[in-house]
Design an enzyme around this catalytic site. Structure first.
Site, PDB file in Angstrom:
ATOM      1  N   LYS A 133     -14.333 -20.949  -6.050  1.00  0.00           N
ATOM      2  CA  LYS A 133     -15.679 -20.356  -6.016  1.00  0.00           C
ATOM      3  C   LYS A 133     -15.703 -18.826  -6.048  1.00  0.00           C
ATOM      4  O   LYS A 133     -16.762 -18.241  -6.045  1.00  0.00           O
ATOM      5  CB  LYS A 133     -16.462 -20.873  -4.813  1.00  0.00           C
ATOM      6  CG  LYS A 133     -15.854 -20.568  -3.460  1.00  0.00           C
ATOM      7  CD  LYS A 133     -16.781 -21.044  -2.352  1.00  0.00           C
ATOM      8  CE  LYS A 133     -16.196 -20.715  -0.997  1.00  0.00           C
ATOM      9  NZ  LYS A 133     -17.016 -21.120   0.108  1.00  0.00           N
ATOM     10  N   LYS A 178      12.467   8.532  -5.234  1.00  0.00           N
ATOM     11  CA  LYS A 178      11.645   7.644  -4.399  1.00  0.00           C
ATOM     12  C   LYS A 178      10.239   7.551  -4.942  1.00  0.00           C
ATOM     13  O   LYS A 178       9.719   8.546  -5.444  1.00  0.00           O
ATOM     14  CB  LYS A 178      11.592   8.242  -2.990  1.00  0.00           C
ATOM     15  CG  LYS A 178      10.588   7.634  -2.072  1.00  0.00           C
ATOM     16  CD  LYS A 178       9.588   8.648  -1.476  1.00  0.00           C
ATOM     17  CE  LYS A 178       8.574   9.148  -2.454  1.00  0.00           C
ATOM     18  NZ  LYS A 178       7.434   9.860  -1.856  1.00  0.00           N
ATOM     19  N   THR A 179       9.619   6.451  -4.929  1.00  0.00           N
ATOM     20  CA  THR A 179       8.178   6.234  -5.051  1.00  0.00           C
ATOM     21  C   THR A 179       7.915   4.776  -5.392  1.00  0.00           C
ATOM     22  O   THR A 179       8.550   4.224  -6.305  1.00  0.00           O
ATOM     23  CB  THR A 179       7.443   7.131  -6.081  1.00  0.00           C
ATOM     24  OG1 THR A 179       6.067   6.742  -6.108  1.00  0.00           O
ATOM     25  CG2 THR A 179       7.998   7.068  -7.497  1.00  0.00           C
ATOM     26  N   ASP A 193       7.003  14.984  -8.285  1.00  0.00           N
ATOM     27  CA  ASP A 193       6.612  16.326  -7.842  1.00  0.00           C
ATOM     28  C   ASP A 193       7.646  16.899  -6.863  1.00  0.00           C
ATOM     29  O   ASP A 193       8.027  18.062  -6.965  1.00  0.00           O
ATOM     30  CB  ASP A 193       5.249  16.279  -7.138  1.00  0.00           C
ATOM     31  CG  ASP A 193       4.105  16.102  -8.130  1.00  0.00           C
ATOM     32  OD1 ASP A 193       4.270  16.514  -9.299  1.00  0.00           O
ATOM     33  OD2 ASP A 193       3.064  15.538  -7.752  1.00  0.00           O
ATOM     34  N   GLY A 252       4.629  10.051  -0.273  1.00  0.00           N
ATOM     35  CA  GLY A 252       4.244   8.746   0.264  1.00  0.00           C
ATOM     36  C   GLY A 252       5.451   7.920   0.687  1.00  0.00           C
ATOM     37  O   GLY A 252       6.524   8.034   0.101  1.00  0.00           O
ATOM     38  N   ARG A 255       3.305  15.968   2.547  1.00  0.00           N
ATOM     39  CA  ARG A 255       3.086  16.296   1.139  1.00  0.00           C
ATOM     40  C   ARG A 255       3.053  17.797   0.864  1.00  0.00           C
ATOM     41  O   ARG A 255       2.572  18.227  -0.173  1.00  0.00           O
ATOM     42  CB  ARG A 255       1.773  15.681   0.661  1.00  0.00           C
ATOM     43  CG  ARG A 255       1.795  14.178   0.523  1.00  0.00           C
ATOM     44  CD  ARG A 255       0.702  13.684  -0.397  1.00  0.00           C
ATOM     45  NE  ARG A 255       0.694  12.237  -0.481  1.00  0.00           N
ATOM     46  CZ  ARG A 255       1.466  11.535  -1.311  1.00  0.00           C
ATOM     47  NH1 ARG A 255       2.310  12.155  -2.112  1.00  0.00           N
ATOM     48  NH2 ARG A 255       1.417  10.227  -1.330  1.00  0.00           N
ATOM     49  N   ASP A 315       5.445   3.863  -6.823  1.00  0.00           N
ATOM     50  CA  ASP A 315       4.702   3.849  -8.096  1.00  0.00           C
ATOM     51  C   ASP A 315       5.583   3.503  -9.297  1.00  0.00           C
ATOM     52  O   ASP A 315       5.075   3.122 -10.344  1.00  0.00           O
ATOM     53  CB  ASP A 315       4.048   5.211  -8.344  1.00  0.00           C
ATOM     54  CG  ASP A 315       2.945   5.514  -7.340  1.00  0.00           C
ATOM     55  OD1 ASP A 315       2.727   4.694  -6.438  1.00  0.00           O
ATOM     56  OD2 ASP A 315       2.309   6.574  -7.463  1.00  0.00           O
TER      57      ASP A 315
HETATM   58  P1  FBP Z   1       4.434   9.232  -3.871  1.00  0.00           P
HETATM   59  O1  FBP Z   1       4.197   9.548  -5.319  1.00  0.00           O
HETATM   60  O2  FBP Z   1       4.542  10.427  -3.031  1.00  0.00           O
HETATM   61  O3  FBP Z   1       5.581   8.289  -3.698  1.00  0.00           O
HETATM   62  O4  FBP Z   1       3.162   8.454  -3.301  1.00  0.00           O
HETATM   63  C1  FBP Z   1       2.569   7.466  -4.056  1.00  0.00           C
HETATM   64  C2  FBP Z   1       1.371   6.855  -3.383  1.00  0.00           C
HETATM   65  O5  FBP Z   1       1.744   5.777  -2.558  1.00  0.00           O
HETATM   66  C3  FBP Z   1       0.363   6.429  -4.439  1.00  0.00           C
HETATM   67  O6  FBP Z   1       0.626   5.133  -4.882  1.00  0.00           O
HETATM   68  C4  FBP Z   1      -0.952   6.601  -3.716  1.00  0.00           C
HETATM   69  O7  FBP Z   1      -2.008   6.858  -4.601  1.00  0.00           O
HETATM   70  C5  FBP Z   1      -0.702   7.790  -2.856  1.00  0.00           C
HETATM   71  O8  FBP Z   1       0.682   7.795  -2.572  1.00  0.00           O
HETATM   72  C6  FBP Z   1      -1.475   7.770  -1.563  1.00  0.00           C
HETATM   73  O9  FBP Z   1      -1.257   8.956  -0.902  1.00  0.00           O
HETATM   74  P2  FBP Z   1      -1.520   9.205   0.648  1.00  0.00           P
HETATM   75  O10 FBP Z   1      -0.390   8.561   1.381  1.00  0.00           O
HETATM   76  O11 FBP Z   1      -1.467  10.679   0.773  1.00  0.00           O
HETATM   77  O12 FBP Z   1      -2.826   8.580   0.981  1.00  0.00           O
END
Ligand code: FBP
Length: 549
Positions: free
Chosen positions: A239, A199-200, A173, A78, A142, A202
């Site tokens: 609301k 990187k991520t 991964d 991602g 991916r 998350d």
């Molecule tokens: P990475 O672990 O590859 O950095 O991606 C994380 C992420 O952004 C998650 O937060 C999300 O659930 C997922 O990728 C979404 O994946 P895609 O881009 O394949 O829809």
């Protein structure tokens, strides 16, 4: 390329770097390492890259002549803000080490390495992408590199192009794959080095040597701006309840960080849900209880933050998802030919255990359909496509209706759902991410020039000003343990989940009651790229709290 005024100004930004990387640099070897767990198994599987020492780069006094390299770089998984700065730091570092160095970008993620799709990254191209968000300079993907055939193809392609080092910019991964590839190349004596970069968005690739993954800072700031804006709207109109789902496939770091930045009324943390073994119904009851208590104070509005991965942490859902994974893998062809979602649901439900089929059938159709969507190449459920916010919103509404009937609730409940995910992944990197990524890339160039392989670029001391950061390298094998994947034990990098005894979560717990019952909202506003460092250079609460322990 068309550029906005901010992009033009941002293009001129010179990332801040550690002092130790600015002049002559020397490499310093630290302690030998071992894996976080399962040492004997990991050592046996990585005989050439196990047990390497931690490395640090410090100011040196002897100019070195580094050999010339052809380096291939891949963006994997991602998007995360700052990827382009890793590449520009890598490029500048390589040119500083040896002006004859060349950089090639493999296109579309790891598949580019296998399919031999690449382009040379020249100074002109790099300059177009400095300090920009996105991964569009070379694209990402991916594809999982795991089979010997794929590794052989990568070897052949690198050999044909003369590439003798590969940089893989990815999450846990992808860096697991980088480690396996490094071992494979070393065992075959190919002379090709592999370096990983963490990187991520998350934020779940972190450990004692990698303080944070890049992109987390910018993504959380982007989401927090939006949450703050929504909270101000909620506080003005008084609301609506806003159910806001936040990206972060497994760990709840993003949700927790955004909570610390914005102080919403309710924050769900998946790791806590799992620890308390909460059912879906209990989770909904907890949300409803806050709504009822706020209504008693005349407050019929609020915000609920939901981590997108929570469905996989609710015990009955976890079992259901695991059964679905097996059924969908085993009956892939049979499911594929069924035309309607109803037929698919009925087919799948007939194969589930009694308990799971009850859970499955109790879910709204849109959610059960989303649970059946294809898994990603790493076997992960696509939690970003599951509308958990709607599920929780509808279930809370139903619970409140019942409470009203029973005379236990007299308030009004209007709810709106939001999902903040993709809008944070390619934001223009914050100063922190721009600086951190550039330094990571530059560090990767030094690890390559020093002949290292199987290392992840690491930069420590990140809550201090950038000139005090400590660049270096950490052997990837030290982050690995054995985990069950698709029924088999595999060596993988241990994912960092939210620690329930960690300072960031404790801060949430300390404030939970007050944030629930009041409207203590914080409005962080948009990321600031210019101005006082107290605003523009500050990093995440998570990192600050973790480092202050
Ligand atoms: P990475 O672990 O590859 O950095 O991606 C994380 C992420 O952004 C998650 O937060 C999300 O659930 C997922 O990728 C979404 O994946 P895609 O881009 O394949 O829809």
């Amino acid at each position: 390329m068309l550029k906005s005024p901010l992009q033009i100004e941002r293009g001129k930004y010179i990332p801040k770097m550690p002092t130790s990387l600015k002049g002559i640099v020397k490499i310093v070897e630290g302690e030998k390492t071992q894996s976080v767990a399962d040492q004997d198994q990991i050592k046996a599987m990585f005989p050439n890259t196990y047990g390497l020492p931690i490395l640090k780069f410090e100011t040196g006094n002897e100019m070195k002549q580094y050999p010339a390299y052809k380096v291939g770089v891949v963006l994997s998984g991602g998007q995360a803000p700052g990827g382009h700065n890793v590449i520009s730091g890598l490029f500048d570092g390589l040119k500083a080490c040896n002006p004859d160095n060349k950089l090639y970008g493999f296109l579309g993620g790891p598949s580019g390495l296998v399919d031999n799709k690449y382009k040379e990254l020249t100074a002109d191209i790099i300059d177009e992408y400095r300090n920009t968000g996105g991964f569009d300079i070379i694209g990402s993907g991916r594809t999982k590199l795991e089979t010997p055939e794929q590794f052989d193809m990568v070897h052949q392609n690198c050999k044909a192009l003369g590439v003798n080092a590969v940089v893989i910019i990815g999450g846990d991964d992808s860096n697991t794959n980088a480690c396996i590839l490094a071992e494979y190349f070393a065992a075959k004596k190919t002379g090709i080095q592999v370096i990983g970069v963490p990187k991520t968005i998350d934020g779940d690739l972190k450990n004692e040597v990698v303080e944070t993954s890049f992109g987390f800072d910018t993504a959380c700031k982007t989401y927090s701006e939006l949450i703050g804006n929504i909270q101000r709207d909620a506080n003005s109109a008084k609301k609506y309840y806003h159910f806001i789902r936040l990206m972060g496939r497994s760990a709840s770091h993003i949700c927790l960080e955004c909570a610390l930045e914005t102080q919403p009324n309710i924050t769900i943390v998946s790791e806590e849900v799992e620890k308390k073994q909460m059912t879906l119904d209990q989770l909904v009851s907890e949300i409803a209880e806050v709504v009822v208590r706020r209504a008693e104070k005349g407050l019929n509005y609020g915000t609920v933050l939901i981590p997108e991965g929570v469905v996989e942490f609710i015990p009955e859902m976890k079992i259901l998802i695991s059964e679905l994974n097996d059924i969908l893998a085993e009956h892939e062809a049979e499911v594929a030919v069924l035309e309607s979602n109803k037929d698919k649901r009925d087919f799948v439900a007939s194969k589930l255990s009694k308990a799971s089929s009850e859970v499955f059938n109790s879910l709204p159709n849109n959610i059960s359909n989303q649970l059946m969507l294809d898994r990603d190449p790493h076997g992960n459920v696509q939690v970003s496509a599951i509308e958990t916010e709607k599920l929780l919103m509808d279930m809370t509404k139903a619970k409140l209706k019942q409470l009203k009937k029973d005379g236990k609730y007299t308030g009004k409940f209007g709810a709106l759902g939001h999902f903040f995910g993709y809008e944070g992944r390619c934001a223009i990197p914050s100063n922190f991410d721009a600086d951190y990524c550039y330094t990571l890339g530059y560090t990767a160039s030094l690890l390559i020039s020093e002949g290292k392989t199987g290392y992840m670029a690491s930069v420590k001391n990140l809550t201090k000003p950038a000139d005090q950061w400590i660049p270096g390298g950490a052997p990837i094998t030290m982050m690995m343990n054995m985990e069950k994947r698709h029924g088999e034990l595999k060596p993988v990098i241990q994912k960092a989940l939210v620690e329930l005894d960690g300072a960031p979560f404790k801060k949430l717990v300390e404030n939970r009651e007050s944030w629930a019952m009041n409207s203590n909202y914080l409005y962080p506003g948009p990321i600031q790229y210019f101005g006082p460092a107290s605003v523009s250079d500050v990093t995440t609460q998570t990192l600050l709290l973790e480092q202050s322990k």
